[in-house]
Design an enzyme around this catalytic site. Structure first.
Site, mmCIF file in Angstrom:
data_model
loop_
_atom_site.group_PDB
_atom_site.id
_atom_site.type_symbol
_atom_site.label_atom_id
_atom_site.label_comp_id
_atom_site.label_asym_id
_atom_site.label_seq_id
_atom_site.Cartn_x
_atom_site.Cartn_y
_atom_site.Cartn_z
ATOM 1 N N HIS A 148 0.875 -1.164 0.058
ATOM 2 C CA HIS A 148 0.040 -0.045 0.002
ATOM 3 C C HIS A 148 0.728 1.232 -0.025
ATOM 4 O O HIS A 148 2.142 1.372 0.086
ATOM 5 C CB HIS A 148 -1.048 0.084 1.312
ATOM 6 N N ASP A 149 0.113 2.393 -0.016
ATOM 7 C CA ASP A 149 0.631 3.791 0.000
ATOM 8 C C ASP A 149 2.006 3.746 -0.377
ATOM 9 O O ASP A 149 3.065 3.782 0.572
ATOM 10 C CB ASP A 149 0.402 4.315 1.314
#
Length: 303
Positions: A82-83
């Site tokens: 993620h991110d």
């Protein structure tokens, strides 16, 4: 730094930020400014991750290798980088039985990574997903089957390459390309899926709770479809909402399940006879670029 080899992890994690099970995460913005540490990274090799809330999660990580592992019966996701993570290698993993959502998903600007040679099946939603402006990734030689969503889904993620994947018997589409431009779909095989072999979708997300400053996107679909087979998918081989462009060359389309035979819809349906003539009889490529849309109808196009 985390290095995991020949290990079994089970029954870990809960719904709290960065406490999902096995997590490779950056410090808070405040702590990182003070400590000035480099981005975290990890190698996970030949290990088993079972009944974790998320089988794998990372945040602002770099140079992570997830290779030759088994992810089975995890709760929300199997593998979920993620991110703002980058340069990940997700290779030769077996991911199955994810109960709620996707087997493998990268989300929110996870870029410049490789998802290759994995088997993702029997998951609660899709087998493999690229989400929220994840770009410049290679998704190659994976097998994704018997999932309750799509075989591979690209959501708001432009500039990616799908090469040589096999998508079979998924409940929805073999490949879904939603609000994503410049997607190259080369030599993939999509067979026996519940709707389309390949589906290009425009979707307005304004009614959702998405933060459009953080998760911006373009309301556009464009792709190149070259080689491969789109066979015996329930709705047909290929469909797309009004694309910026679509190029098609040397794509096999056989064994229709529909009573009307092999057919297209939307822009492709308007030029169906010309497309088939160019592809099958003349061995030529087809390029369609709608010029204007009035009340949902294409008024002019080039092919």
């Amino acid at each position: 730094e985390n290095f995991i080899l020949g290990t079994t992890m089970a029954n870990l994690g809960y719904l709290q930020s960065k406490s999902y099970g096995f997590t490779v995460a950056q410090y808070s913005e405040y702590d990182n400014a003070r400590l000035q540490r480099s981005a975290p990274h990890a190698w996970l090799v030949e290990s088993t991750f079972e009944d974790l809330y998320y089988g794998f999660y990372c945040y602002e990580a770099e140079d992570v290798a997830i290779v030759d592992n088994v992810y089975r019966n995890n709760v929300v996701y199997g593998i979920d980088p993620h991110d703002y993570s980058s340069r990940l290698l997700i290779a030769n993993n077996e991911v199955y039985g994810t109960r709620e959502k996707h087997g493998i998903i990268i989300s929110r600007e996870v870029n410049n990574s490789w998802i290759v040679g994995n088997r993702s099946y029997d998951n609660g939603l899709s087998g493999i997903v690229l989400d929220r402006q994840s770009s410049n990734n290679v998704v190659a030689n994976n097998v994704s089957y018997d999932n309750q969503g799509d075989g591979i889904g690209l959501y708001e993620s432009p500039d990616n390459l799908l090469w040589g994947n096999r998508l079979m018997n998924n409940l929805r589409n073999g490949i879904r390309v939603r609000n994503s431009s410049n997607v190259n779909v080369y030599h993939n095989v999509a067979v026996l899926n519940g709707t389309w072999g390949i589906y290009g979708q425009l979707k307005d997300l304004s009614a959702t709770d998405r933060n459009f400053k953080e998760d911006f996107y373009s309301y556009e679909v464009s792709m190149n479809v070259v080689g491969g087979e789109l066979a015996s998918n329930a709705s047909g081989p290929l469909s797309t909402d009004n694309p910026a462009y679509i190029a098609i060359y040397d794509v096999g389309m056989r064994f229709p399940r529909s009573d009307v035979g092999i057919h297209f819809e939307g822009v492709l349906g308007k030029y169906q006879m010309q497309i088939f003539d160019a592809l099958r009889n003349q061995g030529r490529a087809v390029f369609i670029e709608p010029k204007a849309v009035v009340s949902g109808q294409v008024t002019q196009a080039e092919n």
